[in-house]
Design a protein around this motif. Structure first.
Motif: not given
Length: 361
Positions: A101-119
Motif C-alpha cells: 500500500v505504501l509503495a503504491d501510494h508513493l508511486a502514485s505521487l511520483g516518489r521513487e521506491v524499489e521493491r525487494l524480496t527478503g533475499r
C-alpha cells in the motif's frame, strides 16, 4: 526591525527557531532543561517518504520540503548526516501487504521506491535476518545524530546571542510570558514547548497531546554484525526502527502509547522492542544495552504540526509528533518569515493552527 522575542521550549524546534530569529532580533529562550525532552531521545531519522501514508499528502510535502533544507542546515551547524537512505522490511504477509500500500501510494505521487524480496534485502544489508519476507528501498532519506545536533544548536544559539532562561513557563499571552516568580515582556512569543504546549495558551488546549515513546540505545560488541543502513520494519503490524550511529552504536525504537505525561520506561516496552528487533536483525542479541529512555512526542489531531499565529504577538510551533527533527529547518524558516511579516514556505500553510478554528480564518 528588531523585536524582543521569547521562545518557550528548548527542544530541536525551539532551539532552531531561536537560533534563526537571533540573526535579526533580541531572543530569549525559556526552558528549565534545554536540549532534552523528546528531542534527546529521538531516533534521528529524517524520513518523510517512509513516514508517509495515504491521506497525509500535506505532511509528506512539508517533510520533503524540509528535507531539502537539511544539507545546508547541517553544514551551518557542522553536524554529520547519514545519507544511505532507508530500508523498510516486512516480516509476515500482512506486513508485506501494508508495504505494498505504501509503495503504491508513493508511486502514485511520483516518489521513487524499489521493491525487494527478503533475499535481495539481505544482499543490501547482511544484518537482516531470514525471517524478513520482503521490503522496500527508499533513497534520499537521511539520518542525524540527534544529540550531536542538539549540542550544536545550543552552541550556535548562544553564539548568535540567544539568552537562555531556566525558569518554568506558566502561560503565554500577547505581550507577556508568565514564568515562575515573574513575567517577561515581549513583542512576540513563540510557543515551542512540545507536548507541554497545550497548557500554555487556551487556543492549544485540545490541539496538542503527549504521545509516549520508549527507545533503547545499544552498543556493538566483539562479534556483533553491524547495521549499515537505517532500517524500519513492520513486525505483525508493529513498527520498529534501528538507526546506526558512528562507532557501532544503534538506536532502537520506538513504542507509542497514549499514556499522558508518563515518562517511565516499562519492562513491557523494552521486551517488545527487543523481541521485534530480534526478528528483523537476529544479531542484535550480541549487542550491549547501554540506555533505556522515554520521551513525549507532541501529537496533533491530524499529525500535521501547528505552525502559525494564535493571536497577534503569539506564534505556535508545536505538534510535530514523530517529525520534530525532520521539520526543524522549515519550521524555523517559517517562524522567521512570519515575524518579519513575510510569507512562509508554501508547504507550511497547511500547518496553520487556524485549520482547527475555522472562525479565525
Amino acid at each position: 526591525m528588531s523585536h524582543r522575542i521569547v521562545v518557550v521550549g528548548g527542544g530541536v524546534i525551539g532551539l532552531s527557531v531561536a537560533w534563526r530569529l537571533a540573526e535579526s532580533h533580541d531572543v530569549t529562550l525559556v526552558d528549565p532543561a534545554p536540549a532534552r525532552g523528546a528531542s534527546w531521545v529521538a531516533g534521528g531519522m529524517l524520513a518523510p517518504v517512509t513516514e508517509s501514508w495515504p491521506g497525509e499528502e500535506a505532511l509528506l510535502e512539508l517533510g520533503v520540503a524540509s528535507l531539502d533544507l537539511w544539507p545546508e542546515y547541517a553544514a551551518e551547524l557542522d553536524v554529520r548526516l547519514l545519507t544511505g537512505g532507508t530500508l523498510v522490511a516486512a516480516v509476515d504477509a500482512a506486513d508485506a501487504a501494508q508495504l505494498d500500500v505504501l509503495a503504491d501510494h508513493l508511486a502514485s505521487l511520483g516518489r521513487e521506491v524499489e521493491r525487494l524480496t527478503g533475499r535481495e534485502l539481505r544482499g543490501r544489508e547482511p544484518a537482516i535476518g531470514p525471517g524478513v519476507r520482503s521490503g522496500l528501498v527508499v533513497p534520499g532519506d537521511l539520518a542525524v545524530d540527534n544529540r550531536e545536533l542538539l549540542r550544536s544548536l545550543v552552541t550556535a544559539a548562544r553564539r548568535a546571542g540567544v539568552v537562555l532562561d531556566s525558569r518554568r513557563v506558566e502561560s503565554v499571552e500577547r505581550g507577556v510570558v508568565h514564568v515562575e516568580g515573574g513575567t517577561i515582556e515581549t513583542d512576540t512569543a513563540v510557543i515551542a514547548a512540545g507536548a507541554w504546549s497545550a497548557a500554555l495558551h487556551p487556543a492549544l488546549d485540545t490541539l496538542v497531546r503527549p504521545v509516549k515513546g520508549e527507545i533503547l540505545r545499544l552498543r556493538g560488541r566483539t562479534g556483533a554484525v553491524p547495521l549499515t543502513h537505517t532500517l524500519r520494519a513492520l513486525v505483525e503490524s508493529r513498527p520498529v526502527y534501528l538507526v546506526p550511529r558512528p562507532g557501532g552504536e544503534l538506536v532502537l525504537g520506538a513504542t507509542q502509547y497514549e499514556a499522558g505525561f508518563d515518562t517511565e520506561v516499562t519492562v513491557g516496552g523494552v521486551l517488545d522492542l527487543l523481541a521485534d528487533a530480534e526478528r528483523v536483525m537476529p544479531g542484535i542479541a550480541e549487542f550491549g544495552l547501554t540506555e533505556t529512555a522515554a520521551g513525549l512526542r507532541a501529537g496533533s489531531r491530524d499529525n500535521l504540526p501547528l505552525v502559525g499565529w494564535l493571536e497577534p504577538g503569539v506564534l505556535v510551533a508545536a505538534g510535530h509528533h514523530r517529525n520534530g527533527l525532520l521539520l526543524a529547518p522549515i519550521t524555523a524558516a517559517a517562524v522567521r518569515a512570519m515575524v518579519a511579516g513575510e510569507d512562509p514556505p508554501a508547504q507550511v500553510l497547511a500547518a496553520d493552527p487556524a485549520r482547527h478554528c475555522p472562525t479565525r480564518r
